[in-house]
Enzyme design. Structure first.
Site, PDB file in Angstrom:
ATOM      1  N   HIS A   1       2.059   4.405  -2.943  1.00 56.96           N
ATOM      2  CA  HIS A   1       2.114   5.874  -2.791  1.00 56.96           C
ATOM      3  C   HIS A   1       3.374   6.449  -3.448  1.00 56.96           C
ATOM      4  O   HIS A   1       3.345   7.550  -4.000  1.00 56.96           O
ATOM      5  CB  HIS A   1       2.115   6.266  -1.310  1.00 56.96           C
ATOM      6  CG  HIS A   1       0.755   6.280  -0.670  1.00 56.96           C
ATOM      7  ND1 HIS A   1      -0.258   7.116  -1.086  1.00 56.96           N
ATOM      8  CD2 HIS A   1       0.251   5.589   0.379  1.00 56.96           C
ATOM      9  CE1 HIS A   1      -1.331   6.927  -0.319  1.00 56.96           C
ATOM     10  NE2 HIS A   1      -1.055   6.010   0.568  1.00 56.96           N
TER      11      HIS A   1
ATOM     12  N   HIS B   1       0.845  -1.203   0.000  1.00 58.19           N
ATOM     13  CA  HIS B   1       0.000   0.000   0.000  1.00 58.19           C
ATOM     14  C   HIS B   1       0.879   1.251   0.000  1.00 58.19           C
ATOM     15  O   HIS B   1       0.668   2.182  -0.794  1.00 58.19           O
ATOM     16  CB  HIS B   1      -0.931  -0.027   1.222  1.00 58.19           C
ATOM     17  CG  HIS B   1      -1.752   1.206   1.399  1.00 58.19           C
ATOM     18  ND1 HIS B   1      -3.127   1.213   1.276  1.00 58.19           N
ATOM     19  CD2 HIS B   1      -1.402   2.491   1.697  1.00 58.19           C
ATOM     20  CE1 HIS B   1      -3.574   2.450   1.470  1.00 58.19           C
ATOM     21  NE2 HIS B   1      -2.547   3.241   1.739  1.00 58.19           N
ATOM     22  N   GLU B   2       1.886   1.258   0.890  1.00 55.90           N
ATOM     23  CA  GLU B   2       2.758   2.428   0.986  1.00 55.90           C
ATOM     24  C   GLU B   2       3.659   2.550  -0.247  1.00 55.90           C
ATOM     25  O   GLU B   2       3.913   3.656  -0.742  1.00 55.90           O
ATOM     26  CB  GLU B   2       3.606   2.360   2.263  1.00 55.90           C
ATOM     27  CG  GLU B   2       2.798   2.308   3.556  1.00 55.90           C
ATOM     28  CD  GLU B   2       1.757   3.410   3.675  1.00 55.90           C
ATOM     29  OE1 GLU B   2       1.970   4.514   3.141  1.00 55.90           O
ATOM     30  OE2 GLU B   2       0.700   3.159   4.289  1.00 55.90           O
TER      31      GLU B   2
HETATM   32 NI    NI Z   1      -2.280   5.301   2.090  1.00 55.76          NI
END
Ligand code: NI
Length: 182
Positions: free
Chosen positions: A144, A140-141
Site C-alpha cells: 500500500h 500486503h501493507e
Molecule cells: Ni489492504
C-alpha cells in the site's frame, strides 16, 4: 475516532507515500484513530493511504490469526518508514483480502520470510525477521505504501474475472460494512 476508508479506484491508493518524522502533526492521535478504524472494520492491518494520507505509516494487529498461525502471537505494531531488507526465495500462497476492496478475496503468492527495518511509534528503529502470516500482513501493507494493492499481484485472468467487482467498488456501488470515503 473512526476514519473513512478509501476504496479501490481512489488515486491515493496509487501514490507512493512520503516518509514522516517526529514532527508529523498529531501523529499519536492518528495512530490511535487508525487502530480504532481497523478494529471496527475487523481488519488486521491498515496503511495510511487507506485513510487518504499518502504517508509511510502502517498499523498491524495480526493476533486474530493466532489460533491457526502461532507466529502471530503478539504481532501488533506501528510501522513507520519501513524497508524490506531481504526476502526468502521460498514463497507460499495465502488468501488475502483488503478493507479497500470489500468482498474480494484472492490467493496471492509472496515470500514466506522477510527481514524488515522500520521505526516504531516512538521512532525507535526495529529490525527483525518475520515469517508466515506476519510476513504476509507486513508485505500486503508495505505494498500500500508503494501505491500497490493485492489484486496487482494476481494473474491477469483472475483480474479479468474480477473486473466487474472492481469497477463496482470504484464507483461506490459496493461498500464495506464500515465507514468508507464517498
Ligand atoms: Ni489492504
Amino acid at each position: 475516532m473512526i476514519l473513512p476508508i478509501v476504496g479501490y479506484g481512489h488515486s491515493v491508493l496509487r501514490v507512493p507515500t512520503k516518509q514522516i518524522d517526529k514532527n508529523y502533526p498529531d501523529l499519536q492521535e492518528l495512530i490511535a484513530n487508525m487502530f480504532e478504524t481497523m478494529y471496527r472494520a475487523s481488519g488486521v492491518g491498515l496503511a495510511a493511504p487507506q485513510v487518504n494520507l499518502p504517508i509511510s505509516l502502517i498499523v498491524i494487529d495480526a493476533t486474530p490469526f493466532v489460533e491457526n498461525y502461532p507466529e502471530a502471537e503478539g504481532f501488533k505494531c506501528v510501522v513507520i518508514n519501513p524497508e524490506i531488507l531481504e526476502k526468502s526465495d521460498e514463497t507460499w500462497t495465502f488468501e488475502e483480502g483488503c478493507l479497500s476492496l470489500p468482498g474480494i478475496h484472492e490467493n496471492v503468492v509472496r515470500p514466506k520470510t522477510i527481514k524488515v527495518r522500520y521505526l516504531d511509534e516512538n521512532f525507535n528503529t526495529v529490525e527483525k525477521e518475520l515469517s508466515g502470516v506476519c510476513a504476509r500482513v507486513f508485505q500486503h501493507e508495505f505494498d500500500h505504501l508503494q501505491g500497490k494493492v493485492f489484486v496487482d499481484r494476481i494473474s491477469n485472468l483472475r483480474k479479468a474475472f474480477l473486473k466487474k467487482k472492481l469497477s463496482d467498488i470504484a464507483s461506490s456501488k459496493v461498500r464495506g460494512d464500515y465507514k468508507m470515503l464517498k
